[in-house]
Design an enzyme around this catalytic site. Structure first.
Site, PDB file in Angstrom:
ATOM      1  N   PHE A 122       0.850  -1.188   0.000  1.00  0.00           N
ATOM      2  CA  PHE A 122       0.000   0.000   0.000  1.00  0.00           C
ATOM      3  C   PHE A 122       0.890   1.244   0.000  1.00  0.00           C
ATOM      4  CE2 PHE A 122      -4.541   1.100   1.229  1.00  0.00           C
ATOM      5  CZ  PHE A 122      -5.112   0.114   0.449  1.00  0.00           C
ATOM      6  N   GLN A 235      -7.785  14.799   4.187  1.00  0.00           N
ATOM      7  CA  GLN A 235      -7.219  13.948   3.140  1.00  0.00           C
ATOM      8  C   GLN A 235      -8.158  13.799   1.951  1.00  0.00           C
ATOM      9  OE1 GLN A 235      -6.473   9.452   3.616  1.00  0.00           O
ATOM     10  NE2 GLN A 235      -4.434  10.329   3.475  1.00  0.00           N
ATOM     11  N   HIS A 237      -8.632  11.414  -0.973  1.00  0.00           N
ATOM     12  CA  HIS A 237      -8.198  10.119  -1.489  1.00  0.00           C
ATOM     13  C   HIS A 237      -7.979  10.298  -2.985  1.00  0.00           C
ATOM     14  CE1 HIS A 237      -8.134   5.896  -2.552  1.00  0.00           C
ATOM     15  NE2 HIS A 237      -8.182   5.561  -1.276  1.00  0.00           N
ATOM     16  N   LEU A 251     -15.547   5.678  -3.604  1.00  0.00           N
ATOM     17  CA  LEU A 251     -14.165   5.255  -3.438  1.00  0.00           C
ATOM     18  C   LEU A 251     -13.742   4.131  -4.384  1.00  0.00           C
ATOM     19  CD1 LEU A 251     -11.940   6.085  -1.480  1.00  0.00           C
ATOM     20  CD2 LEU A 251     -12.562   4.124  -0.075  1.00  0.00           C
ATOM     21  N   GLU A 254      -7.395   1.918  -2.713  1.00  0.00           N
ATOM     22  CA  GLU A 254      -5.961   1.987  -2.970  1.00  0.00           C
ATOM     23  C   GLU A 254      -5.391   0.599  -3.253  1.00  0.00           C
ATOM     24  OE1 GLU A 254      -3.978   4.620  -0.246  1.00  0.00           O
ATOM     25  OE2 GLU A 254      -2.080   3.577  -0.497  1.00  0.00           O
ATOM     26  N   ARG A 285      -0.793   9.280  -0.197  1.00  0.00           N
ATOM     27  CA  ARG A 285      -2.038   9.766  -0.798  1.00  0.00           C
ATOM     28  C   ARG A 285      -1.991  11.246  -1.148  1.00  0.00           C
ATOM     29  NH1 ARG A 285      -6.652   6.481   2.661  1.00  0.00           N
ATOM     30  NH2 ARG A 285      -6.261   4.512   1.601  1.00  0.00           N
ATOM     31  N   HIS A 350     -11.999  12.456   1.847  1.00  0.00           N
ATOM     32  CA  HIS A 350     -12.010  11.105   2.391  1.00  0.00           C
ATOM     33  C   HIS A 350     -11.839  11.020   3.899  1.00  0.00           C
ATOM     34  CE1 HIS A 350     -11.615   6.799   2.231  1.00  0.00           C
ATOM     35  NE2 HIS A 350     -10.384   6.803   2.681  1.00  0.00           N
TER      36      HIS A 350
END
Lengths: 572, 249
Positions: A122, A235, A237, A251, A254, A285, A350
């Site tokens: 990730f 944040q 995303h 969404l 990721e 991100r 997000h």
């Protein structure tokens, strides 16, 4: 006076039934406390179900070299050193055990060939660290915790909204709220209250968040006198759906990039080579979101104003097994077969890194007996959160909050409920029914979303932020006269009128913090101050009610001990 | 701009009727978008449940043109728009208001199911091929569409003696967990009324997660009951074993 209302009494009252709230509830129950959980939706529907990619824990099942020190370092670097070091340390150390606990309560993670919990790559994580269940990790976690709580004897007040925290002198005494179904009011008396209400993403227009993410917990704590911290860090995303318009913001996990997905602009260029040639799509991100946004702004975006995300070079069966939710989501909502075609994606609001300021070990806020965990609390993620760190945050600090809340309840005498506070809370809720011809809450909400989207988005500058602040002031005046149609029976317009108040409070706090921080760091990018500023690296922004209005001040970032500084300085 | 007409059920426990609303269409629009448009512009007090708007939370269930659906995954362009699209609440549960029904019964059923109970001294190792099967059942988002369409509940109202497909799926997830050490067969037979299911597969048809409810959960559970209660060989085994001892097969 409170005899007028339905009243429930608990040692520990938890507001919010997502991962953090339920983990706190389980822990407080383990300690023998009587626990009530209040949630705005049905049990099991919280935003945690939307967490898809996985939970970060340095278990070393796939990359044996992984350990808590590397996780700590990745988290601090991802957060641009603005994180509370103690939270980052506890989080990295305790996450593996938190995952093992879930497994022992029945969660079924994907497996490695040797039968251990599988882990995937990730953004921002040095090693393959995310334990996962296809792309529905959050659902697995919430269902496991929900069932654990139910069997331990949790009392759940579903579809119930808390509108005010009640105080006994300087300490917590409980909360006032209403049942969404009938609109009846309810008083909760509690020695400890845990806020686990999530973030405020519903104040932005393009968002992955559900209707519940209206900043309630943060606003309740602020109104009660607690300190909020670092709210400017919101944040975006990098990958939300951009087309068709009906699905904008939903969404795209990721995990698509974690499993090898590649980002390209309309010219076919793998543009991350320009912005982060080392980590490419697996950069943090903030970097990926800004990169996509920059490509679009400079005319290299896709037809509908995003970027292409392509996983079709992987075998179709692999994609369907690892990303089944994404496969169906694109097929059903956008007529795109992701095993054959690229997805069109763009940034979506997000997560709130900022929130209620809490003690790292106990999760206690500046008000005795008031605790906060999960997205509603600040500190762990600093200026930017790494993917997968939110689910581990929920478990680690949910557990700590539940533990400390139960301990606090044990040593505290029963609080006294002040009838005047209850009466005020009741009056506030009834007011919109007595206004006629006022603005509709939906209308103000739409305007707020447009304003934050365009003026307090990924790139910010002083002029925009000042305009946003003036707009928010205007919305607050309108909201004071908002009128509501219909009865108190399950009335979403009335519910939104109250949620709007929380959103406006936190939107103002975000904007004030963003205006104050004259540098660019993590998720906060100021076009007029594009560089890091060493002085700002040492300060957290604090928002507090000073008796007359919203006050902003700074606190020094806590100094890290020498041994952690050394860990941070090491390379791999 | 093209428009659609939605005939949305408006009412409460006492009474109600469909009310028509005109909604402008946009590309990719889903039924939930249309309902939000109505809330935001025409009927601010229209009661609708929803959370994620991405088919992952199972909150926005309703009947669209008489078919149980998630409104967030039902595209307007998949429906015939030359006549009004009817949107009504789930029929197997009492209406609270408009499209919101009282589903609390489901939470009561859930409480009856004993939690995951690991076998003593278990090693926490599992192979993917052994978790594949229970993982299918754990995809359930609790939209309750299967409960709504099950005729045992919908037409016969046997809520008191029957658990419904959702909870057969839930029990299957526990029973087929590779490390679980408890048998819930007795519960299925005596409290959740699995025998009342006569395998019409309506539940499987409406499942938005494509769980093979009938074939993979209900039929294997029925077989366990048959093995345990009606197979003479197992009957003898049960007689010999001490009461309370697991008769897991």
């Amino acid at each position: 006076m409170t005899g007028k209302f339905e009243t429930h009494e608990h040692d520990v009252l938890i507001i919010g039934a997502g991962g953090a709230g339920l983990r706190a509830a389980v822990e407080a129950l383990n300690q023998g406390a009587s626990v009530g959980v209040v949630c705005k939706s049905l049990l099991g529907k919280a935003h945690t179900v939307m967490a898809e990619g996985g939970i970060a824990a340095a278990m070393g099942n796939v990359d044996a070299a992984d350990n808590w020190k590397t996780h700590f370092r990745d988290t601090m670097r991802g957060g641009k050193l603005l994180n509370n070091w103690r939270m980052a340390q506890l989080h990295a150390q305790e996450a593996p055990n938190a995952v093992r606990e879930l497994e022992q309560w029945g969660a079924l993670f994907d497996r490695t060939e040797s039968g251990d919990i599988m882990q995937r790559a990730f953004g921002g994580h040095t090693f393959k660290r995310l334990c996962h269940v296809g792309d529905r990790t959050g659902l697995e976690i919430i269902r496991t915790l929900q069932d654990r709580g139910v069997h331990l004897g949790i009392d759940v007040y579903m579809e119930c909204t808390v509108t005010r925290l009640l105080l006994d002198g300087g300490r917590i005494a409980g909360a006032f709220g209403y049942w969404r179904e009938q609109g009846r009011f309810v008083v909760f008396k509690a020695k400890s209250v845990v806020i686990a209400t999530g973030g405020v993403g519903k104040a932005w227009k393009i968002t992955s968040n559900s209707w519940e993410y209206t900043g309630d917990g943060m606003a309740l704590a602020y109104e009660a006198g607690a300190e909020l911290m670092d709210l400017e860090f919101v944040q975006f995303h990098p990958t939300g759906m951009v087309w068709p318009p009906g699905v904008q913001g939903i969404l795209v996990t990721e995990a698509v990039r974690g499993e090898g997905g590649i980002l390209r602009n309309k010219l076919g260029e793998r543009f991350m080579e320009k912005y982060d040639p080392k980590k490419l799509e697996l950069s943090t991100r903030d970097v990926v979101a800004r990169s996509i946004y920059t490509e679009v702004r400079e005319g290299r975006g896709t037809e509908h104003g995003g970027a292409y995300l392509d996983i079709s070079h992987k075998p179709a069966e692999y994609v369907k097994r690892k990303l089944p939710g994404m496969y169906h989501q694109f097929k059903e909502l956008a007529d795109v077969d992701i095993t054959k075609q690229p997805m069109e994606v763009g940034p979506t609001c997000h997560y709130s890194m900022g929130g209620i300021r809490v003690d790292a070990d106990t999760a206690e806020s500046t008000i005795p007996g008031l605790f906060a965990a999960g997205e509603a609390a600040a500190g762990l993620h600093g200026a930017n959160r790494l993917g997968g760190n939110s689910l581990s945050d929920l478990l680690v600090f949910g557990r700590r909050a539940g533990l400390a809340a139960a301990a606090h309840a044990k040593k505290t005498p029963a609080p006294v409920i002040d009838p005047k506070q209850v009466e005020d809370a009741e009056q506030e809720m009834l007011a919109p029914f007595s206004h006629t011809g006022g603005p509709s809450p939906y209308e103000i909400h739409r305007e707020l979303q447009d304003t934050l989207q365009s003026l307090v988005g990924i790139f910010r500058n002083e002029e925009d932020l000042k305009r946003a602040l003036a707009e928010i002031q205007r919305f607050k005046e309108h909201a004071a006269n908002v009128s509501v149609e219909g009865s108190r029976l399950f009335n979403p317009g009335w519910h939104l009128a109250r949620d709007l108040k929380s959103m406006l409070t936190i939107a103002e706090a975000v904007t004030r913090c963003a205006l104050e921080r004259k540098e660019s760091r993590g998720a906060h990018s100021r076009i007029d101050f594009p560089e890091y500023d060493a002085a700002w690296a040492k300060k957290n922004n604090i928002i507090v009610w000073d008796g007359a209005g919203m006050a902003l001040r700074q606190r020094p970032v806590p100094e890290m001990p020498e041994e952690l500084k050394q860990i941070l300085a090491e390379d791999k | 701009m093209a428009e659609a007409v939605l005939a949305v059920y408006r009412g409460d426990r006492e009474s109600g009727k469909p009310v028509e609303y005109k909604v402008p269409l946009a590309p990719g629009m889903v039924v939930l978008d249309a309902l939000h448009y109505i809330q935001g512009h025409l009927a601010p007090d229209l009661a609708v449940r929803w959370n994620c708007k991405a088919g992952r939370c199972g909150s926005c269930s309703a009947e669209v043109n008489g078919r149980p659906r998630l409104t967030c995954k039902t595209r307007m362009d998949s429906l015939p728009l030359d006549s009004p699209v009817t949107i009504s609440p789930l029929r197997a549960f009492p209406v609270i208001k408009d499209l919101v029904t009282d589903v609390s019964w489901n939470y009561e059923v859930n409480r009856k199911i004993p939690a995951f109970t690991p076998r003593p001294g278990v090693q926490w190792k599992m192979l993917q091929e052994d978790v594949d099967r229970p993982q299918e059942f754990r995809k359930c988002i609790e939209c309750f569409l299967c409960q709504n369409v099950c005729h045992v509940l919908r037409d016969h109202g046997k809520h008191a003696e029957y658990g419904g497909p959702r909870f057969f799926v839930r029990v299957a997830g526990l029973e087929m967990h590779p490390l679980d050490g408890l048998s819930r067969t007795k519960l299925l037979k005596e409290q959740l009324g699995l025998g009342l299911c006569n395998i019409t597969k309506c539940c499987t048809e409406v499942c938005p997660e494509s769980i093979h409810i009938t074939d993979n959960a209900i039929i294997p559970l029925k077989e366990r009951i048959v093995d345990q209660y009606y197979d003479p060989l197992f009957w003898i085994v049960r007689k010999i074993r001490k009461p309370g001892e697991s008769t897991r097969t």
